[in-house]
Motif scaffolding. Structure first.
Motif, mmCIF file in Angstrom:
data_model
loop_
_atom_site.group_PDB
_atom_site.id
_atom_site.type_symbol
_atom_site.label_atom_id
_atom_site.label_comp_id
_atom_site.label_asym_id
_atom_site.label_seq_id
_atom_site.Cartn_x
_atom_site.Cartn_y
_atom_site.Cartn_z
ATOM 1 N N ILE A 248 -5.460 6.943 14.376
ATOM 2 C CA ILE A 248 -6.405 7.877 14.988
ATOM 3 C C ILE A 248 -7.535 8.209 14.021
ATOM 4 O O ILE A 248 -8.722 8.174 14.385
ATOM 5 C CB ILE A 248 -5.678 9.161 15.435
ATOM 6 C CG1 ILE A 248 -4.729 8.857 16.604
ATOM 7 C CG2 ILE A 248 -6.678 10.243 15.838
ATOM 8 C CD1 ILE A 248 -3.823 10.020 16.979
ATOM 9 N N ALA A 249 -7.182 8.522 12.774
ATOM 10 C CA ALA A 249 -8.197 8.895 11.790
ATOM 11 C C ALA A 249 -9.133 7.729 11.473
ATOM 12 O O ALA A 249 -10.348 7.911 11.328
ATOM 13 C CB ALA A 249 -7.534 9.402 10.513
ATOM 14 N N LYS A 250 -8.579 6.523 11.368
ATOM 15 C CA LYS A 250 -9.422 5.382 11.014
ATOM 16 C C LYS A 250 -10.291 4.949 12.196
ATOM 17 O O LYS A 250 -11.427 4.526 12.014
ATOM 18 C CB LYS A 250 -8.562 4.239 10.493
ATOM 19 C CG LYS A 250 -7.874 4.601 9.178
ATOM 20 C CD LYS A 250 -7.061 3.480 8.572
ATOM 21 C CE LYS A 250 -7.895 2.505 7.807
ATOM 22 N NZ LYS A 250 -7.096 1.621 6.932
ATOM 23 N N ALA A 273 -10.125 8.068 20.284
ATOM 24 C CA ALA A 273 -9.403 7.613 19.090
ATOM 25 C C ALA A 273 -7.908 7.857 19.221
ATOM 26 O O ALA A 273 -7.095 6.999 18.875
ATOM 27 C CB ALA A 273 -9.954 8.321 17.847
ATOM 28 N N ALA A 274 -7.542 9.038 19.723
ATOM 29 C CA ALA A 274 -6.123 9.346 19.890
ATOM 30 C C ALA A 274 -5.481 8.418 20.902
ATOM 31 O O ALA A 274 -4.362 7.928 20.700
ATOM 32 C CB ALA A 274 -5.958 10.801 20.310
ATOM 33 N N ALA A 346 -14.149 3.729 12.790
ATOM 34 C CA ALA A 346 -15.195 4.422 12.030
ATOM 35 C C ALA A 346 -14.998 4.282 10.527
ATOM 36 O O ALA A 346 -15.970 4.280 9.771
ATOM 37 C CB ALA A 346 -15.211 5.903 12.417
ATOM 38 N N LEU A 347 -13.750 4.189 10.086
ATOM 39 C CA LEU A 347 -13.464 4.065 8.656
ATOM 40 C C LEU A 347 -13.140 2.619 8.324
ATOM 41 O O LEU A 347 -12.646 1.870 9.172
ATOM 42 C CB LEU A 347 -12.288 4.969 8.266
ATOM 43 C CG LEU A 347 -12.491 6.478 8.436
ATOM 44 C CD1 LEU A 347 -11.239 7.242 7.981
ATOM 45 C CD2 LEU A 347 -13.709 6.953 7.651
ATOM 46 N N PRO A 348 -13.355 2.191 7.079
ATOM 47 C CA PRO A 348 -13.067 0.807 6.689
ATOM 48 C C PRO A 348 -11.577 0.557 6.516
ATOM 49 O O PRO A 348 -10.777 1.493 6.435
ATOM 50 C CB PRO A 348 -13.806 0.663 5.351
ATOM 51 C CG PRO A 348 -13.822 2.050 4.784
ATOM 52 C CD PRO A 348 -13.961 2.966 5.967
ATOM 53 N N ASP A 425 -13.054 6.957 0.352
ATOM 54 C CA ASP A 425 -12.600 6.837 1.739
ATOM 55 C C ASP A 425 -11.119 7.185 1.856
ATOM 56 O O ASP A 425 -10.267 6.336 2.135
ATOM 57 C CB ASP A 425 -12.855 5.424 2.268
ATOM 58 C CG ASP A 425 -14.335 5.156 2.517
ATOM 59 O OD1 ASP A 425 -15.016 6.072 3.011
ATOM 60 O OD2 ASP A 425 -14.796 4.040 2.198
ATOM 61 N N THR A 426 -10.825 8.452 1.605
ATOM 62 C CA THR A 426 -9.460 8.937 1.776
ATOM 63 C C THR A 426 -9.478 10.090 2.765
ATOM 64 O O THR A 426 -10.495 10.750 2.953
ATOM 65 C CB THR A 426 -8.848 9.411 0.448
ATOM 66 O OG1 THR A 426 -9.601 10.508 -0.050
ATOM 67 C CG2 THR A 426 -8.818 8.289 -0.581
ATOM 68 N N PHE A 427 -8.358 10.312 3.388
ATOM 69 C CA PHE A 427 -8.256 11.405 4.353
ATOM 70 C C PHE A 427 -6.852 11.986 4.273
ATOM 71 O O PHE A 427 -5.932 11.358 3.752
ATOM 72 C CB PHE A 427 -8.568 10.911 5.773
ATOM 73 C CG PHE A 427 -7.690 9.778 6.246
ATOM 74 C CD1 PHE A 427 -6.526 10.027 6.970
ATOM 75 C CD2 PHE A 427 -8.030 8.450 5.979
ATOM 76 C CE1 PHE A 427 -5.730 8.985 7.410
ATOM 77 C CE2 PHE A 427 -7.230 7.398 6.415
ATOM 78 C CZ PHE A 427 -6.083 7.666 7.131
#
Length: 482
Positions: A248-250, A273-274, A346-348, A425-427
């Motif tokens: 979901i986050a990525k 995303a979810a 959205a994220l790599p 690029d961390t979450f």
């Protein structure tokens, strides 16, 4: 579970090396700092003044007045990281300060400690982790935790011209925030994602998958060869949520993550995303790509079968290596990797969930508050951070916190490399620390999903219901991510 894992951390669970020049290893994967310390009240929650011999004279070297000859009651969650590191700390504490310790290593944190908290007789310092963790948000609401600002503002042991907090990786204190105050020290620097055997992948000619389609292809080839694709620790759905929430986050970026933490009315239902994340995991279930039996196994049972090459992948945090030391073949070549990407993410690929785990707390009614504060200050010294790395095969939240002579094991070395590759690029989700009831409800939905008793649409509905219920709690308004 420390974990945060069912037995080591992250939330519930935890185990976790040619060494990094620690500066290279740990300057790299910090989650965004939030500058909370200035907002923290100093001290708080307990009274150091006592006539029972636990309070001595304060000095520059002994800022809290820890009393020589006093005793410290230490309780450690004995999960993936074991408790040998704490015994080493306690021995050094006695040698340096003349303070002896009563040591309890256990997985039954709630069972052993809830009666003591209720009776107003808690330990002095607790590693409050594991499946039977006493939830930090519950303790905070009950006024049972010390505000740790006084420890974090104290002179650092390695450099007294700086505060303890100055030597901590930015952002790693966030997981211990409740109502704007740091009340838990999440001590271990953890990454979460997928794990595989370098040996098995080399033998099968598989490459580390960067996309979800490539991940499914490896799982399908594994299935053809009588090997499970994905293993998960079925009895503890915290672990499969690592995969769902990472996806979901990525897919949706930090906004999708923050929507969940901030209890958005469209955090799940109405979130593309979810929906994509949960549908991706359900595809693994529908196509029969799970390791057979994994839904009914504990974390260590699933992880051991994975160590026996019965699955290509498993989800976990970086305590895994230490937790599985005895079960891992010498040539297994344990490897960590980021969650593969869904289309249009959205994220790599290199982005990883990273941050701190394994919450240490000081109860507000601890008898030896001065000793507990000094013990925690020592935890954030390079000497004790290195002791931890040697005994528990993992990194801590202290910058440059491991002596370069310490060698890292293959799995932990791979987490260091993944952290370097991730850069900024961390979450890191915070709802697991802020809202334990909501987190448990989402895990329960995931348990039903993995058993095919519900489908993704119902999972989204249940997860959103958990968010909406939490949003009605007035206390929730004290927690917010910008």
């Amino acid at each position: 579970m420390g974990s945060t894992s069912a037995d080591s951390h992250g939330d519930d669970g935890v185990g976790r090396r040619d060494l990094i020049k620690r500066s290279a290893a740990l300057g790299l994967a910090a989650v965004p700092a939030t500058g909370f310390l200035s907002a923290c009240a100093s001290g708080g929650g307990g009274d150091d003044s006592s006539d029972d011999g636990t309070k001595g004279a304060t000095s520059k070297e002994n800022p809290f007045g820890a009393a020589k000859g006093s005793k410290l009651d230490v309780v450690i969650f004995k999960g993936g990281y074991g408790d040998d590191y704490a015994k080493a700390w306690e021995a050094d504490f006695q040698k340096k300060l003349g303070i002896t310790s009563t040591h309890t290593g256990t997985q039954e944190i709630t069972g052993k400690l809830q009666p003591r908290f209720n009776a107003g007789n808690p330990p002095d310092i607790v590693d409050d982790s594991g499946a039977q963790q006493i939830k930090v948000d519950v303790l905070y609401k009950n006024g049972q935790l010390l505000d740790l600002a006084e420890v974090l503002d104290a002179p650092a042991i390695d450099d007294p011209s700086k505060k303890v907090s100055d030597l901590i990786i930015p952002g790693t204190l966030d997981a211990g925030l409740q109502g704007g105050k740091v009340v838990a020290l999440n001590y271990i620097y953890t990454v979460w994602g997928l794990w595989y055997s370098g040996k098995l992948f080399k033998e099968k000619g598989w490459e580390e998958p960067k996309t979800w389609d490539d991940f499914l292809a490896v799982c399908q080839d594994a299935k053809k060869q009588g090997i499970g694709g994905l293993a998960h620790q079925g009895k503890y759905p915290y672990y499969i949520n690592v995969a769902i929430m990472d996806l979901i986050a990525k897919k949706g970026g930090l906004d999708a993550m923050k929507a969940i933490d901030n209890l958005d009315p469209k955090a799940f239902v109405g979130s593309d995303a979810a929906q994509a994340g949960v549908e991706a995991i359900y595809e693994v279930v529908e196509k029969g790509l799970l390791m057979p039996g994994t839904n009914g196994l504990t974390h260590t049972e699933s992880q051991t079968r994975w160590n026996q090459y019965k699955a290509a992948f498993i989800t976990c945090g970086s305590w895994l290596e230490n937790e599985q030391l005895k079960q891992t073949p010498a040539d297994f070549d344990m490897k960590f990797m980021p969650m593969p990407l869904l289309p249009d993410s959205a994220l790599p690929f290199t982005a990883i969930r990273a941050g701190s785990g394994e919450p240490f707390i000081i109860p507000a009614k601890a008898k030896n508050l001065a000793g507990a504060k000094e013990f925690m200050r020592h935890m954030l010294s390079k000497e004790w951070s290195t002791l931890f790395a040697k005994e528990a095969n993992s990194l801590t939240i202290l910058k440059d916190g491991v002596d370069p002579s310490v060698k890292l094991r293959p799995g932990t070395q791979s987490t260091v490399e993944a952290s370097k590759a991730a850069g900024d690029d961390t979450f890191r989700y915070l709802y697991t620390e802020w809202y334990s009831e909501m987190g448990a409800a989402i895990e329960a939905a995931s348990n039903e999903l993995m058993a095919k008793r519900i489908q993704p649409k119902e999972w989204l509905k249940r997860a959103q219901a958990a968010v909406d219920k939490q949003a009605k709690d007035p206390a929730s308004k004290k927690n917010h991510r910008d």
